[in-house]
Design a protein around this motif. Structure first.
Motif, mmCIF file in Angstrom:
data_model
loop_
_atom_site.group_PDB
_atom_site.id
_atom_site.type_symbol
_atom_site.label_atom_id
_atom_site.label_comp_id
_atom_site.label_asym_id
_atom_site.label_seq_id
_atom_site.Cartn_x
_atom_site.Cartn_y
_atom_site.Cartn_z
ATOM 1 N N UNK A 167 -38.504 -8.862 59.394
ATOM 2 C CA UNK A 167 -39.292 -10.110 59.435
ATOM 3 C C UNK A 167 -40.082 -10.273 58.140
ATOM 4 N N UNK A 168 -40.736 -9.192 57.720
ATOM 5 C CA UNK A 168 -41.502 -9.250 56.476
ATOM 6 C C UNK A 168 -40.591 -9.451 55.266
ATOM 7 N N UNK A 169 -39.379 -8.880 55.342
ATOM 8 C CA UNK A 169 -38.425 -9.075 54.257
ATOM 9 C C UNK A 169 -38.029 -10.538 54.116
ATOM 10 N N UNK A 170 -37.812 -11.196 55.250
ATOM 11 C CA UNK A 170 -37.496 -12.635 55.231
ATOM 12 C C UNK A 170 -38.676 -13.414 54.677
ATOM 13 N N UNK A 171 -39.892 -13.028 55.098
ATOM 14 C CA UNK A 171 -41.092 -13.705 54.595
ATOM 15 C C UNK A 171 -41.199 -13.561 53.080
ATOM 16 N N UNK A 172 -40.919 -12.356 52.593
ATOM 17 C CA UNK A 172 -40.982 -12.101 51.142
ATOM 18 C C UNK A 172 -39.949 -12.947 50.401
ATOM 19 N N UNK A 173 -38.741 -13.026 50.937
ATOM 20 C CA UNK A 173 -37.676 -13.803 50.293
ATOM 21 C C UNK A 173 -38.005 -15.299 50.281
ATOM 22 N N UNK A 174 -38.563 -15.795 51.387
ATOM 23 C CA UNK A 174 -38.904 -17.217 51.441
ATOM 24 C C UNK A 174 -40.044 -17.557 50.490
ATOM 25 N N UNK A 175 -40.971 -16.631 50.310
ATOM 26 C CA UNK A 175 -42.020 -16.859 49.315
ATOM 27 C C UNK A 175 -41.414 -16.938 47.918
ATOM 28 N N UNK A 176 -40.402 -16.079 47.665
ATOM 29 C CA UNK A 176 -39.709 -16.150 46.372
ATOM 30 C C UNK A 176 -39.061 -17.522 46.180
ATOM 31 N N UNK A 177 -38.441 -18.019 47.244
ATOM 32 C CA UNK A 177 -37.782 -19.330 47.165
ATOM 33 C C UNK A 177 -38.802 -20.444 46.885
ATOM 34 N N UNK A 178 -39.935 -20.369 47.569
ATOM 35 C CA UNK A 178 -40.956 -21.395 47.385
ATOM 36 C C UNK A 178 -41.561 -21.323 45.987
ATOM 37 N N UNK A 179 -41.628 -20.124 45.427
ATOM 38 C CA UNK A 179 -42.093 -20.004 44.047
ATOM 39 C C UNK A 179 -41.063 -20.587 43.084
ATOM 40 N N UNK A 180 -39.772 -20.325 43.368
ATOM 41 C CA UNK A 180 -38.702 -20.869 42.527
ATOM 42 C C UNK A 180 -38.670 -22.392 42.577
ATOM 43 N N UNK A 181 -39.091 -22.952 43.703
ATOM 44 C CA UNK A 181 -39.088 -24.411 43.832
ATOM 45 C C UNK A 181 -40.081 -25.060 42.875
ATOM 46 N N UNK A 182 -41.036 -24.274 42.396
ATOM 47 C CA UNK A 182 -42.017 -24.756 41.423
ATOM 48 C C UNK A 182 -42.703 -26.025 41.924
ATOM 49 N N UNK A 183 -43.106 -26.003 43.176
ATOM 50 C CA UNK A 183 -43.776 -27.155 43.773
ATOM 51 C C UNK A 183 -45.210 -27.261 43.251
ATOM 52 N N UNK A 184 -45.737 -28.459 43.236
ATOM 53 C CA UNK A 184 -47.127 -28.650 42.845
ATOM 54 C C UNK A 184 -48.030 -28.086 43.935
ATOM 55 N N UNK A 185 -49.269 -27.796 43.563
ATOM 56 C CA UNK A 185 -50.223 -27.263 44.541
ATOM 57 C C UNK A 185 -50.423 -28.239 45.696
ATOM 58 N N UNK A 186 -50.504 -29.533 45.378
ATOM 59 C CA UNK A 186 -50.705 -30.542 46.424
ATOM 60 C C UNK A 186 -49.551 -30.552 47.415
ATOM 61 N N UNK A 187 -48.319 -30.419 46.906
ATOM 62 C CA UNK A 187 -47.147 -30.426 47.790
ATOM 63 C C UNK A 187 -47.105 -29.178 48.650
#
Length: 565
Positions: free
Chosen positions: A469-489
């Motif tokens: 579960x934590x591994x999936x959480x870590x991977x999804x955080x990586x994906x969200x960082x790669x998305x380079x979303x703005x702080x507001x988004x």
């Protein structure tokens, strides 16, 4: 980078003090205080300074709260009195040892720039305060039930009894100073900035700041003797707790529940509770302190027993709290009921092309994760047929608001992942926790369909599953960082709706985005989404969780077009 003081003056990010008014500016994320405490983010701001979430680098990056002391006063006498208040809070916190009060760690004096700063270091309480929980309820047209308020009183009155036994009065009890702690689902009393230790020979306390009284306490929550005269008694806290209860029950501020001209509360009009609870609250709210309960334990004895103490949850799985699975009969009944409702919806509402990756067949899609205490969250069903670009507004069951009372803390000493690091990363990205846990849950149970309907436990045999579960959480955080979303988004993840898409479509039609069309927005957003989540089969992603990322990407794309970048 630009930063702003509390008066919204613009300053360079490298400045430590506002160049316009001299106010200390917020500490930067990543800054280290006293060569030990690294700032993660700002939590709040008050009259005497700010509070920060930090990591203690001397204790394996354990999270803690730094409470800054930086009062904005004009005279040296005022500064000295303010320091006395700060030191009083530190001295009182040192002696308070209760599991529902944040533990005191240290007080610091640190030179930043040319000025001295003072900090208190305390435990960090992971959870939402009751003001935030009430706001969530009100967004769904709900408030707290009488049973929930009685349960809250039963859980917090022993805390007041404890501090009062030490002749300590909090003086600032309100919904935003009570936090529902996720790890054990108990209310925690915070912010002892207004605390006063009563002299043994004195029935009240009065603070003077130069020639004027310093009256601490929130208007409407504090009793008359406290706000007007600066006096405080032990049962002044009981008055404030009763007002807090009324606000949670009604969703209305105290001023709308009380007729100040006649000096009466709107019982039976704005306030509707059972006769037994009304009797207790009326006594707690007596105008004269002598007419109130004198001690917290007296209130406990008179409280009616709640018919049910089931308090629902916002989470199906949490980083630190796992959910207890439901009884089969109730789960089956709800699944059947929801399936019938979604079948009716499917016949009437088409979905746009861009939602196709999220579309799933309705046969067998109603999956409900429930707790034995009545907690439940629904993974909604979506339809295959697509004939319109219009995003439908689908009515879904609402998710209850409070943490699961049956959730048990999970020990993760045996896991190879670092849950605290994941927790800190999510906070640094300012991604809402409710959204993130749903996102991880969806991926976890999709990869482990045999576990659907069963929650993880703290037992050693579940250590590998928790690690996954934590591994999936870590991977999804990586994906969200790669998305380079703005702080507001990122902050809005979990809150996007069809209204956002409709607004973008109207802007495109009105040529407010220039030549940029809604079709181009769909194309650009789909391309970036596919780069993050390639090869996802139809029906594999949850509309509620993953589509929020799609919305966030689209929101940033619209912002870029509007800014001409």
């Amino acid at each position: 980078m630009q930063v702003y003081c509390s008066k919204q003056h613009t300053n360079n990010g490298s400045n430590r003090f506002c160049t316009h008014c001299g106010e200390p500016l917020p500490l930067a994320v990543g800054q280290v205080v006293d060569n030990r405490y690294q700032i993660i983010r700002q939590l709040g701001q008050g009259g005497f300074g700010r509070t920060y979430l930090a990591e203690d680098r001397n204790k394996s990056n354990q999270t803690c709260v730094l409470k800054e002391f930086a009062p904005q006063v004009q005279h040296q006498q005022d500064l000295q009195k303010a320091k006395e208040l700060f030191e009083r809070e530190a001295s009182v916190l040192k002696k308070l040892q209760h599991p529902q009060i944040p533990r005191f760690h240290a007080s610091l004096q640190v030179k930043i720039g040319s000025k001295d700063f003072f900090f208190l270091v305390q435990d960090y309480v992971d959870g939402d305060n009751f003001d935030q929980l009430l706001e969530q309820r009100e967004s769904q047209g709900k408030t707290f039930s009488e049973e929930e308020v009685i349960t809250l009183l039963q859980q917090i009155l022993p805390v007041l009894s404890y501090i009062h036994s030490l002749d300590v009065v909090h003086r600032d009890i309100s919904p935003d100073n009570l936090i529902w702690r996720r790890s054990d689902n108990l209310p925690v009393l915070i912010d002892f900035g207004g605390v006063k230790q009563l002299p043994a020979s004195q029935g009240f306390w009065r603070t003077k700041l130069v020639g004027n009284h310093t009256l601490l306490g929130k208007k409407g929550y504090a009793p008359e003797e406290q706000l007007r005269q600066g006096k405080v008694f032990i049962n002044s806290d009981l008055y404030s707790l009763a007002v807090t209860s009324l606000v949670l029950l009604t969703g209305k501020e105290p001023q709308k529940l009380y007729d100040s001209f006649q000096g009466i509360w709107y019982w039976g009009k704005e306030i509707n509770v059972s006769p037994k609870l009304e009797t207790v609250l009326k006594k707690m709210l007596s105008y004269k302190p002598s007419d109130r309960y004198q001690r917290a334990d007296q209130v406990l004895k008179d409280l009616p027993s709640p018919n049910a103490t089931k308090i629902p949850t916002t989470h199906a799985t949490k980083l630190k709290t796992m959910v207890v699975s439901p009884g089969r009969q109730r789960a089956s009944a709800l699944v059947s009921k929801l399936h019938n409702k979604t079948q009716a919806i499917s016949k009437a509402i088409p979905l746009p092309v861009w939602i196709r990756p999220f579309a799933v067949s309705l046969g067998g899609t109603a999956l409900v994760v429930l707790t034995g205490a009545g907690t439940w969250a629904v993974v909604n069903a979506v339809i295959r047929s697509v004939s319109s670009i219009t995003v439908p507004s689908i009515s879904l069951p609402q998710i209850p608001q409070l943490p699961n009372p049956l959730g048990q803390p999970v020990s993760d000493r045996n896991t190879s992942r670092n849950p605290q690091e994941i927790f800190s990363r999510r906070q640094q990205l300012e991604i809402p926790e409710v959204f993130f846990t749903r996102l991880v849950d969806n991926s976890f149970y999709t990869s482990k369909p045999e576990l659907k309907g069963r929650s993880l436990t703290s037992k050693s045999e579940d250590a590998a599953l928790r690690d996954e579960w934590y591994g999936i959480a870590d991977n999804l955080l990586n994906k969200l960082e790669q998305a380079n979303l703005s702080t507001a988004s990122r902050r809005k993840l979990g809150s996007y709706s069809t209204k956002d898409y409709d607004n973008w479509r109207r802007q495109a039609r009105a040529r407010q985005l220039g030549d940029y069309t809604i079709s181009q927005l769909n194309k650009d957003t789909n391309e970036k989404f596919e780069q993050l989540f390639p090869g996802e089969r139809r029906g594999k992603l949850s509309q509620q969780a993953f589509i929020q990322i799609w919305y966030a990407i689209a929101a940033d794309q619209v912002s870029k077009v509007q800014s001409g970048k």
